[in-house]
Design an enzyme around this catalytic site. Structure first.
Site, PDB file in Angstrom:
ATOM      1  N   GLU A  34      29.099  -0.357  54.762  1.00 55.59           N
ATOM      2  CA  GLU A  34      28.994   1.094  54.945  1.00 55.59           C
ATOM      3  C   GLU A  34      30.060   1.612  55.902  1.00 55.59           C
ATOM      4  OE1 GLU A  34      27.125   3.536  53.517  1.00 55.59           O
ATOM      5  OE2 GLU A  34      26.602   1.974  52.091  1.00 55.59           O
ATOM      6  N   CYS A 189      31.179  12.033  39.114  1.00 50.74           N
ATOM      7  CA  CYS A 189      31.299  13.335  39.788  1.00 50.74           C
ATOM      8  C   CYS A 189      32.437  13.258  40.806  1.00 50.74           C
ATOM      9  CB  CYS A 189      29.974  13.694  40.460  1.00 50.74           C
ATOM     10  SG  CYS A 189      29.838  15.433  40.916  1.00 50.74           S
ATOM     11  N   CYS A 196      31.998  15.278  33.399  1.00 54.80           N
ATOM     12  CA  CYS A 196      30.679  15.900  33.240  1.00 54.80           C
ATOM     13  C   CYS A 196      29.994  15.479  31.943  1.00 54.80           C
ATOM     14  CB  CYS A 196      30.808  17.420  33.315  1.00 54.80           C
ATOM     15  SG  CYS A 196      31.433  17.983  34.914  1.00 54.80           S
ATOM     16  N   CYS A 199      27.719  12.693  32.600  1.00 56.13           N
ATOM     17  CA  CYS A 199      26.799  12.844  33.726  1.00 56.13           C
ATOM     18  C   CYS A 199      25.337  12.921  33.264  1.00 56.13           C
ATOM     19  CB  CYS A 199      27.159  14.118  34.499  1.00 56.13           C
ATOM     20  SG  CYS A 199      26.061  14.391  35.898  1.00 56.13           S
ATOM     21  N   CYS A 205      22.900  20.998  36.005  1.00 57.15           N
ATOM     22  CA  CYS A 205      23.848  21.095  37.124  1.00 57.15           C
ATOM     23  C   CYS A 205      24.283  22.544  37.274  1.00 57.15           C
ATOM     24  CB  CYS A 205      25.060  20.199  36.858  1.00 57.15           C
ATOM     25  SG  CYS A 205      26.391  20.425  38.047  1.00 57.15           S
TER      26      CYS A 205
END
Length: 353
Positions: A34, A189, A196, A199, A205
């Site tokens: 991370e 994204c 899209c 997606c 959205c």
DNA sequence: AAATCGGGGAA
DNA sequence: TTCCCAGATTT
């Protein structure tokens, strides 16, 4: 029910990444990944991550290492304060938590270099706790999906995003869901040219329905970038070069660099003050290193010494073989300069005009 | 040439 | 509490 989260989880199982080296690993590895991923993309992180865990396979190993050794493994990643914080946190974990990574969010978020989002990521991914994250990918996905305008650095906007991040959390499978958010943001994204059509939440959205995908998320308001100049004084003796450890805070904090000056006169002053013969040296080509907030035009000034002065006696100054130096904790522009240096015979300097 | 990323520390 | 900063990489 076909919620946002359930569609993301289904997408993740089919199209997400399942072979990342830190997936399904312990909290230490998730934490390390991370921190590295905060500043660098997955493809670049992987080799750094592999070398890092090979050198420091546990929190205890990381805590036992010197800061220099840790930074050497961070060299080239940038944001060196994060490498130092990682090391500091490892020592705290050994001191306060017997070397095992803490399990409580409140303890994790106290560690240096770990904030709300990173602490939540470790809790969700390593401990399967129900926690919302809000990293760059998630901000972009949510800004578009919920139609949230405004720069995410703005407090109000960030507050809205956190609120949505919490509200959309599924009751279970939070680890898969969290990975889905990140993978979706990274592969579908995307900032420019989002896919899209691929997606899983294209149907509701807000940005897509209102044709605002290209405008969201709103970019940071930007300002002009100032320019500065610097001279790197390359003091050489054969294949050895003098490097100084920079102060812990500020640019290249804690890294090894040649003595740096505003201009050649200042370099020369320092040179003379330290009892060396002035006026000889080789001015190498100036190059530009670009930071977010300014540009730095760097002119390396190479001086070949007949013998080493006693500078290494100063704390924080050291003579290193150029090859060794390339393996040390140095920032990118120093790496660039060192990698093109070839040894000259002592005293063989050109006269500067 | 511009945009980026989460957290620390200064203001 | 709010604002500013770090740096290499990608677009």
């Amino acid at each position: 029910m076909n919620t946002f989260a359930s569609r993301l989880i289904a997408w993740q199982n089919k199209h997400g990444r399942h072979d990342l080296p830190w997936q399904g690993q312990d909290a230490y590895r998730v934490w390390l990944s991370e921190i590295m991923l905060q500043q660098t993309q997955v493809a670049t992180v992987i080799p750094y991550y592999q070398r890092f865990v090979a050198a420091f396979p546990s929190v205890a190993a990381l805590a036992a290492a010197s800061e220099d050794d840790v930074l050497a493994h961070w060299s080239g990643l940038g944001y060196y304060a994060r490498g130092r914080n990682l090391h500091k946190a490892a020592r705290i974990i050994v001191e306060k938590f017997n070397g095992s990574f803490p399990h409580k969010f409140e303890d994790i978020v106290e560690l240096p270099g770990i904030g709300r989002s990173t602490a939540a990521a470790v809790c969700a991914l390593a401990y399967h706790e129900r926690r919302a994250i809000l990293d760059g990918n998630v901000k972009r996905v949510l800004a578009r999906y919920c139609g949230i305008a405004g720069w995410s650095g703005d407090k109000k906007v960030e507050e809205k995003l956190w609120q949505q991040a919490e509200a959309l959390l599924p009751p279970q499978d939070v680890a898969t869901y969290t990975q889905a958010l990140m993978d979706m943001g990274a592969t579908v994204c995307t900032r420019s040219k989002p896919k899209c059509v691929l997606c899983p939440v294209q149907g509701d959205c807000v940005a897509l329905q209102s044709d605002r995908v290209a405008e969201l998320p709103s970019p940071r308001p930007r300002k002009a970038v100032p320019e500065r100049s610097a001279v790197f004084l390359l003091l050489m003796h054969g294949n050895d070069i003098l490097l100084e450890k920079r102060p812990g805070s500020g640019i290249w904090g804690g890294l090894w660099c040649p003595p740096q000056f505003e201009d050649e006169d200042a370099a020369r002053d320092w040179f003379v003050r330290n009892g060396m013969e002035a006026s000889e040296g080789e001015r190498l080509d100036t190059f530009t290193h670009t930071f977010t907030h300014f540009k730095l035009h760097i002119t390396p000034l190479r001086v070949e010494l007949a013998r080493k002065p006693l500078l290494a006696a100063q704390p924080g100054a050291v003579w290193l073989d150029v090859g060794e130096a390339l393996g040390a904790a140095i920032p990118t522009p120093v790496r660039k300069v060192l990698s093109v240096l070839s040894p000259l015979p002592p005293g063989d300097n050109q006269r500067l005009g």
